[in-house]
Scaffold this motif. Structure first.
Motif, mmCIF file in Angstrom:
data_model
loop_
_atom_site.group_PDB
_atom_site.id
_atom_site.type_symbol
_atom_site.label_atom_id
_atom_site.label_comp_id
_atom_site.label_asym_id
_atom_site.label_seq_id
_atom_site.Cartn_x
_atom_site.Cartn_y
_atom_site.Cartn_z
ATOM 1 N N PHE A 7 -2.406 -8.614 -9.023
ATOM 2 C CA PHE A 7 -1.722 -8.629 -9.805
ATOM 3 C C PHE A 7 -0.827 -9.329 -10.079
ATOM 4 O O PHE A 7 0.594 -9.590 -10.726
ATOM 5 C CB PHE A 7 -0.898 -7.612 -9.676
ATOM 6 C CG PHE A 7 -2.011 -6.448 -9.940
ATOM 7 C CD1 PHE A 7 -2.182 -5.793 -11.794
ATOM 8 C CD2 PHE A 7 -1.990 -5.083 -9.171
ATOM 9 C CE1 PHE A 7 -3.099 -4.822 -11.491
ATOM 10 C CE2 PHE A 7 -2.457 -4.300 -9.441
ATOM 11 C CZ PHE A 7 -2.683 -4.019 -10.768
ATOM 12 N N HIS A 8 -0.984 -10.929 -10.301
ATOM 13 C CA HIS A 8 -0.499 -12.402 -9.713
ATOM 14 C C HIS A 8 -1.334 -13.296 -10.127
ATOM 15 O O HIS A 8 -1.459 -13.947 -9.092
ATOM 16 C CB HIS A 8 0.739 -12.082 -9.066
ATOM 17 C CG HIS A 8 1.312 -13.584 -8.659
ATOM 18 N ND1 HIS A 8 2.644 -13.143 -7.570
ATOM 19 C CD2 HIS A 8 2.083 -14.186 -9.379
ATOM 20 C CE1 HIS A 8 3.066 -14.628 -7.739
ATOM 21 N NE2 HIS A 8 3.184 -15.139 -8.728
ATOM 22 N N ILE A 9 -1.477 -13.699 -11.016
ATOM 23 C CA ILE A 9 -2.535 -14.795 -11.336
ATOM 24 C C ILE A 9 -1.377 -16.070 -12.878
ATOM 25 O O ILE A 9 -0.631 -15.311 -13.656
ATOM 26 C CB ILE A 9 -3.527 -14.805 -12.051
ATOM 27 C CG1 ILE A 9 -4.450 -13.530 -10.646
ATOM 28 C CG2 ILE A 9 -4.033 -16.201 -12.901
ATOM 29 C CD1 ILE A 9 -6.194 -13.302 -11.059
ATOM 30 N N ALA A 176 8.404 -2.337 -6.027
ATOM 31 C CA ALA A 176 7.350 -2.766 -4.923
ATOM 32 C C ALA A 176 7.866 -3.999 -4.871
ATOM 33 O O ALA A 176 8.232 -4.332 -5.656
ATOM 34 C CB ALA A 176 6.029 -2.150 -5.920
ATOM 35 N N ILE A 177 6.985 -4.319 -3.548
ATOM 36 C CA ILE A 177 6.959 -5.760 -3.340
ATOM 37 C C ILE A 177 5.742 -6.621 -3.241
ATOM 38 O O ILE A 177 5.052 -6.087 -2.498
ATOM 39 C CB ILE A 177 8.561 -5.789 -2.287
ATOM 40 C CG1 ILE A 177 8.739 -7.279 -1.652
ATOM 41 C CG2 ILE A 177 7.883 -5.389 -1.275
ATOM 42 C CD1 ILE A 177 10.070 -7.438 -1.042
ATOM 43 N N GLU A 178 6.067 -7.484 -3.143
ATOM 44 C CA GLU A 178 4.347 -8.319 -2.548
ATOM 45 C C GLU A 178 4.584 -8.763 -0.937
ATOM 46 O O GLU A 178 5.775 -8.727 -0.597
ATOM 47 C CB GLU A 178 3.934 -10.038 -3.154
ATOM 48 C CG GLU A 178 3.984 -10.021 -4.600
ATOM 49 C CD GLU A 178 3.512 -11.000 -4.971
ATOM 50 O OE1 GLU A 178 2.490 -11.056 -6.120
ATOM 51 O OE2 GLU A 178 3.891 -12.124 -4.887
ATOM 52 N N LEU A 192 2.621 -4.510 -2.645
ATOM 53 C CA LEU A 192 1.091 -5.815 -3.436
ATOM 54 C C LEU A 192 0.827 -7.092 -2.493
ATOM 55 O O LEU A 192 1.685 -7.414 -2.167
ATOM 56 C CB LEU A 192 1.874 -5.998 -4.496
ATOM 57 C CG LEU A 192 2.180 -4.383 -5.348
ATOM 58 C CD1 LEU A 192 2.139 -4.962 -6.582
ATOM 59 C CD2 LEU A 192 1.099 -3.755 -5.197
ATOM 60 N N LYS A 193 -0.719 -7.294 -3.159
ATOM 61 C CA LYS A 193 -1.042 -8.535 -2.400
ATOM 62 C C LYS A 193 -1.962 -8.838 -3.270
ATOM 63 O O LYS A 193 -2.671 -8.480 -4.212
ATOM 64 C CB LYS A 193 -2.340 -8.445 -1.145
ATOM 65 C CG LYS A 193 -3.041 -9.849 -0.568
ATOM 66 C CD LYS A 193 -3.916 -9.272 0.540
ATOM 67 C CE LYS A 193 -4.391 -10.633 1.015
ATOM 68 N NZ LYS A 193 -5.118 -10.699 2.295
ATOM 69 N N SER A 194 -1.393 -10.297 -3.295
ATOM 70 C CA SER A 194 -1.623 -10.831 -5.175
ATOM 71 C C SER A 194 -2.600 -12.504 -4.070
ATOM 72 O O SER A 194 -1.679 -13.044 -3.548
ATOM 73 C CB SER A 194 -0.704 -11.291 -5.697
ATOM 74 O OG SER A 194 -0.403 -9.685 -6.077
#
Length: 232
Positions: A7-9, A176-178, A192-194
């Motif tokens: 979810f982070h591109i 949320a937080i990465e 989250l992991k991105s």
């Protein structure tokens, strides 16, 4: 269903991203990596999100509209939005809070808009790597106005909340937080992991899995609140 996600591109619209970060090239990499669901999160703009949604559908990959905003404190926040139309309106409003500085592509990087055939159709003139004139709290209020989700990006890296402020404030109440060191032990919120991919080579495998009934914004929101997300 259990979906593999990232979810982070970034696309070629982000000035720090490679020019090869176009819809079809990213689609091929995602398909090869067996990633089912992604968010395109360019810096301070959703200008390429609509095109990516159309193209990624060909590769049977779902898209969650997103944007990575740099606040007045130089903190990066991922904002996830419920649909393309809402993302476009939010992006326009974020653009109004950017400084009136023109991008120098040779100095800061190209900010390219693309079509479904990966052809460059224009450049964003406004400097997207700048900070908006909104504080963290003001950005949170704006995100709530749009019914969006507010997630701290790469907290212990450059432009992360911990790196910039030295701590995670109690307010505003982020969603949320990465991930960061020992994040799962420390956090009550979803972690989250991105990939934060800026280059095609950084899209190698799914970064997380998420349990949902369907790849929709509401299901993503529910998964965050019930912590039905796992890092890979």
């Amino acid at each position: 269903m259990m979906l593999k996600a990232d979810f982070h591109i970034h696309s070629c619209l982000s000035p720090c991203a490679d020019l090869t970060m176009t819809p079809n090239e990213i689609g091929k990499r995602l398909k090869s990596a067996q990633i089912d669901w992604v968010a395109i999160t360019d810096h301070n703009s959703c200008g390429n999100v609509s095109i990516f949604e159309k193209v990624l559908e060909k590769y049977e990959i779902s898209l969650l509209p997103g944007i990575e905003v740099q606040t007045k404190e130089e903190v990066h926040v991922l904002i996830y939005l419920k649909d393309i139309k809402t993302a476009q309106f939010f992006s326009e409003e974020i653009g109004e809070h950017l400084p009136k500085m023109k991008n120098d592509p040779e100095r800061f990087g190209y900010q390219l808009l693309v079509n479904e055939d990966d052809k460059f159709i224009g450049m964003e003139d406004k400097l997207l790597s700048a900070s908006v004139d909104l504080s963290i709290n003001e950005l949170w209020n704006l995100s709530r106005k749009y019914g969006a989700l507010f997630v701290y990006a790469h907290p212990d890296r450059q432009f992360g909340i911990i790196r910039q402020l030295g701590f995670i404030p109690e307010e505003p109440p982020f969603d949320a937080i990465e991930t960061f060191d020992n994040a799962e032990m420390k956090m009550e919120k979803a972690v989250l992991k991105s990939s934060d991919a800026h280059f095609l080579s950084q899209i190698e495998k799914p970064t997380m899995k998420i349990k949902v009934d369907a790849p929709t914004f509401e299901e993503f929101k529910n998964a965050l609140f019930t912590k039905a997300v796992w890092m890979l």
